[in-house]
Design an enzyme around this catalytic site. Structure first.
Site, PDB file in Angstrom:
ATOM      1  N   MET A 114       0.880  -1.166   0.000  1.00 41.60           N
ATOM      2  CA  MET A 114       0.000   0.000   0.000  1.00 41.60           C
ATOM      3  C   MET A 114       0.918   1.216   0.000  1.00 41.60           C
ATOM      4  O   MET A 114       1.465   1.598   1.044  1.00 41.60           O
ATOM      5  CB  MET A 114      -0.911  -0.007   1.229  1.00 41.60           C
ATOM      6  CG  MET A 114      -1.889  -1.167   1.267  1.00 41.60           C
ATOM      7  SD  MET A 114      -2.756  -1.295   2.859  1.00 41.60           S
ATOM      8  CE  MET A 114      -3.493   0.335   2.972  1.00 41.60           C
ATOM      9  N   THR A 115       1.118   1.798  -1.177  1.00 43.30           N
ATOM     10  CA  THR A 115       2.097   2.878  -1.295  1.00 43.30           C
ATOM     11  C   THR A 115       1.694   4.123  -0.519  1.00 43.30           C
ATOM     12  O   THR A 115       2.562   4.900  -0.113  1.00 43.30           O
ATOM     13  CB  THR A 115       2.301   3.247  -2.774  1.00 43.30           C
ATOM     14  OG1 THR A 115       1.025   3.576  -3.349  1.00 43.30           O
ATOM     15  CG2 THR A 115       2.917   2.099  -3.547  1.00 43.30           C
ATOM     16  N   CYS A 116       0.403   4.327  -0.313  1.00 39.10           N
ATOM     17  CA  CYS A 116      -0.026   5.522   0.409  1.00 39.10           C
ATOM     18  C   CYS A 116       0.369   5.460   1.877  1.00 39.10           C
ATOM     19  O   CYS A 116       0.430   6.493   2.553  1.00 39.10           O
ATOM     20  CB  CYS A 116      -1.531   5.711   0.285  1.00 39.10           C
ATOM     21  SG  CYS A 116      -2.489   4.312   0.888  1.00 39.10           S
ATOM     22  N   ALA A 117       0.636   4.242   2.388  1.00 39.49           N
ATOM     23  CA  ALA A 117       0.985   4.080   3.798  1.00 39.49           C
ATOM     24  C   ALA A 117       2.352   3.435   3.985  1.00 39.49           C
ATOM     25  O   ALA A 117       2.724   3.120   5.116  1.00 39.49           O
ATOM     26  CB  ALA A 117      -0.079   3.243   4.504  1.00 39.49           C
ATOM     27  N   ASN A 118       3.120   3.229   2.893  1.00 40.78           N
ATOM     28  CA  ASN A 118       4.417   2.542   2.973  1.00 40.78           C
ATOM     29  C   ASN A 118       4.263   1.214   3.715  1.00 40.78           C
ATOM     30  O   ASN A 118       4.974   0.914   4.677  1.00 40.78           O
ATOM     31  CB  ASN A 118       5.457   3.432   3.673  1.00 40.78           C
ATOM     32  CG  ASN A 118       5.729   4.705   2.915  1.00 40.78           C
ATOM     33  OD1 ASN A 118       5.582   4.757   1.695  1.00 40.78           O
ATOM     34  ND2 ASN A 118       6.113   5.752   3.628  1.00 40.78           N
TER      35      ASN A 118
END
Length: 604
Positions: free
Chosen positions: A569-573
């Protein structure tokens, strides 16, 4: 303070003051002098070397502490009543303060009140270990610095055209840009970071004709050796010396290099090869109002917006470009930092002209003793030089320059014309467009509190060598994993074994950007988190991978997780890592995900 400024300037540009300058090693020498590296030395006519003070030796810890306390004064920042000594010293005596303190000043003063409060809240949260909860007495404070966000949807296949429209509409606004892609479900931080990464790469395409391009085999090999050392662009003095040993002037460009180390998804010859950093290609007068200039305006807007929104760009601009953009004058040694071969040739021509003129001056009382100019023992006429820009025969340095031969009488005029085309009139329109685009977002003068190498760090982040201990201290493990889990231990070992290109791919896969912010992986916000991903096969419903079934050896196991791929989940690393049966299986699945999991944001 005046004496300290003089001392700092002397240490920073001392190499330019030497009686005899060997530009063949100038990239390393100038980079060291500009960066204030400890122990940097130069030798001129004197038999002993001169050791310059490092930048860190000039830092005043008491002033730095006082500035830190001043930047915590919310009322002075909100009311614009910061003491006069703060902007004066930070701008004109920046060597007195560490980079981190000047960076805090920059974020507190350059972008307006809302972003200053937001930055102060982030610092407070980092210092206290977390932000205030909504039910606490500080909940109202949390809303003070909340930033408005502007969501924009763009086409992944037309990044450059989309960026021009986005920056034209929203660059001047105070809102934070959040990018999404048509036909994809991803939103938030990850797609936004990837947008700036893709834009950085598109701006380095050779077809745009924005940048100088080097195809010399020697320089290309030197660039490969330099790039192998890490993610940051560094200049190797030995490589530069080897590259400038030839007498030939820079030739036309034919070979491409993938931006920032690149990836296998790029086509050969598609991107500019700039081993020493990007610098504008000189434009002849007929092209100075065309499309290339508009690209530099887009570049200025994009760089400023990336800095304003705390985004990173994968754009290795040369130190000379930063100096020129800030309005500082450039000279021959600056050319050596981005084209050492051309600088070496010009320096030899200048030295040959001076040597040829010396006998005539010494024999003023007798017949003229002037002899012809010799370049490495070869008469100037044998070089067949004409008044065109080296590497670009279409750029005439004087009207009809293609038909004007360079001779002893006009050699000085030729050298001055090449310098003007390379550093002056040939790049003036591009630099002016960059400044104009940048100033639309926030004043370019705000960057005067940084050195050139610090601007590179501010815009592109910093490289970092990963060790198991560094990774363990920087990554959070949750939802089925702890730092002592066998799966986690092998995962950290795999990450520590990644080379530079694989590390960039991993970062882009997890965060959307192939670079790390200042402070390395520990500075990622949100913090990088690894959680257990349950196997998707039927055996997962009966309890998943049995406890103790993980094999540290390289044998391939048979557990239910071995067929699964890691997802993020790139928005939350946020990494969802299956509990693979062995290290070799984990490596195979991770490498497959890094190589094939690019180019789209979808549900996993």
């Amino acid at each position: 303070l005046a004496l300290l400024r003089l001392l700092e300037a002397l240490c920073r540009v001392g190499n330019r003051l030497r009686p005899a300058v060997d530009v063949s090693s100038a990239p390393a020498a100038v980079a060291t002098a500009a960066g204030g590296g400890a122990g940097s030395s130069c030798t001129g006519a004197q038999p002993s070397s001169t050791t310059w003070l490092s930048r860190d030796e000039l830092i005043n810890q008491k002033l730095g502490s006082k500035l830190g306390q001043q930047l915590k004064d919310v009322l002075s920042i909100c009311g614009g009543s910061m003491p006069r000594w703060v902007p004066l010293l930070v701008t004109h005596c920046k060597f007195l303060f560490p980079f981190e303190m000047r960076r805090r000043y920059f974020y507190s003063t350059a972008f307006g009140l809302g972003r200053a409060l937001h930055h102060m809240q982030q610092l407070n949260a980092a210092e206290t270990g977390g932000a205030a909860t909504l039910g606490s007495s500080d909940s109202r404070e949390l809303r003070v610095g909340r930033l408005q966000r502007q969501k924009v949807r763009v086409s992944r296949r037309r990044i450059l055209e989309s960026a021009e429209k986005v920056m034209e509409l929203y660059a001047r606004q105070r809102t934070v840009l959040e990018l999404e892609y048509f036909g994809e479900v991803g939103t938030g931080l990850g797609p936004t970071l990837e947008f700036f990464t893709l834009l950085s790469h598109d701006l380095q395409k050779r077809s745009l004709r924005m940048w100088r391009h080097e195809d010399n085999a020697t320089l290309a090999d030197a660039a490969d050796n330099v790039g192998a050392g890490g993610d940051e662009m560094q200049v190797d003095g030995g490589a530069a010396a080897a590259a400038t040993g030839t007498a030939a002037l820079s030739g036309p460009a034919t070979a491409g290099q993938r931006p920032g180390g690149g990836g296998d998804w790029h086509e050969p010859n598609e991107y500019v090869n700039a081993p020493w950093g990007l610098f504008p290609r000189p434009l002849p007068p007929s092209e100075r109002g065309g499309r290339v200039v508009s690209y530099f305006r887009l570049l200025g807007r994009s760089v400023a917006k990336a800095m304003q929104d705390s985004r990173l760009m994968d754009l290795p601009l040369s130190g000379a470009f930063y100096r020129a953009a800030l309005g500082h004058s450039l000279d021959l040694l600056d050319i050596a930092t981005f084209d050492p071969q051309l600088a070496g040739s010009l320096a030899k021509l200048r030295a040959a002209a001076a040597e040829a003129a010396a006998p005539a001056a010494a024999a003023a009382s007798g017949p003229s003793a002037r002899r012809g100019v010799l370049y490495d023992g070869v008469p100037l006429s044998d070089l067949c030089l004409v008044f065109t820009l080296p590497g670009d025969s279409a750029y005439e340095l004087v009207p009809g320059g293609a038909g004007v031969d360079v001779c002893d009488a006009n050699l000085t005029q030729y050298i001055d014309a090449v310098l003007d085309a390379t550093l002056g009139s040939g790049v003036a329109a591009q630099l002016a467009a960059f400044r104009a685009g940048f100033d639309e977002v926030f004043p370019l003068a705000s960057l005067e509190c940084f050195y050139e190498d610090e601007l590179e760090t501010l815009l592109c982040g910093s490289g970092e060598r990963w060790t198991v201990q560094v990774l363990a201290d920087s990554i959070k493990f949750d939802h089925g994993y702890t730092a002592s889990s066998p799966v986690v231990k092998c995962f950290l070992e795999l990450l520590s074994e990644l080379d530079t290109l694989e590390q960039r791919r991993f970062l882009r896969f997890v965060t959307g950007c192939p670079r790390l912010p200042t402070g390395g992986i520990a500075a990622l916000l949100p913090r990088l988190t690894v959680v257990r991903k349950h196997p998707t096969s039927d055996t997962a419903s009966t309890g998943g991978t049995p406890v103790g079934s993980f094999k540290v050896d390289s044998g391939v196991g048979t557990t239910a997780a071995d067929a699964d791929l890691p997802s993020v989940m790139t928005c939350a690393n946020y990494i969802k890592l299956p509990p693979y049966s062995g290290k070799e299986v984990m490596k195979q699945r991770l490498m497959y995900a890094l190589n094939e999991g690019q180019g789209s944001f979808d549900l996993s």
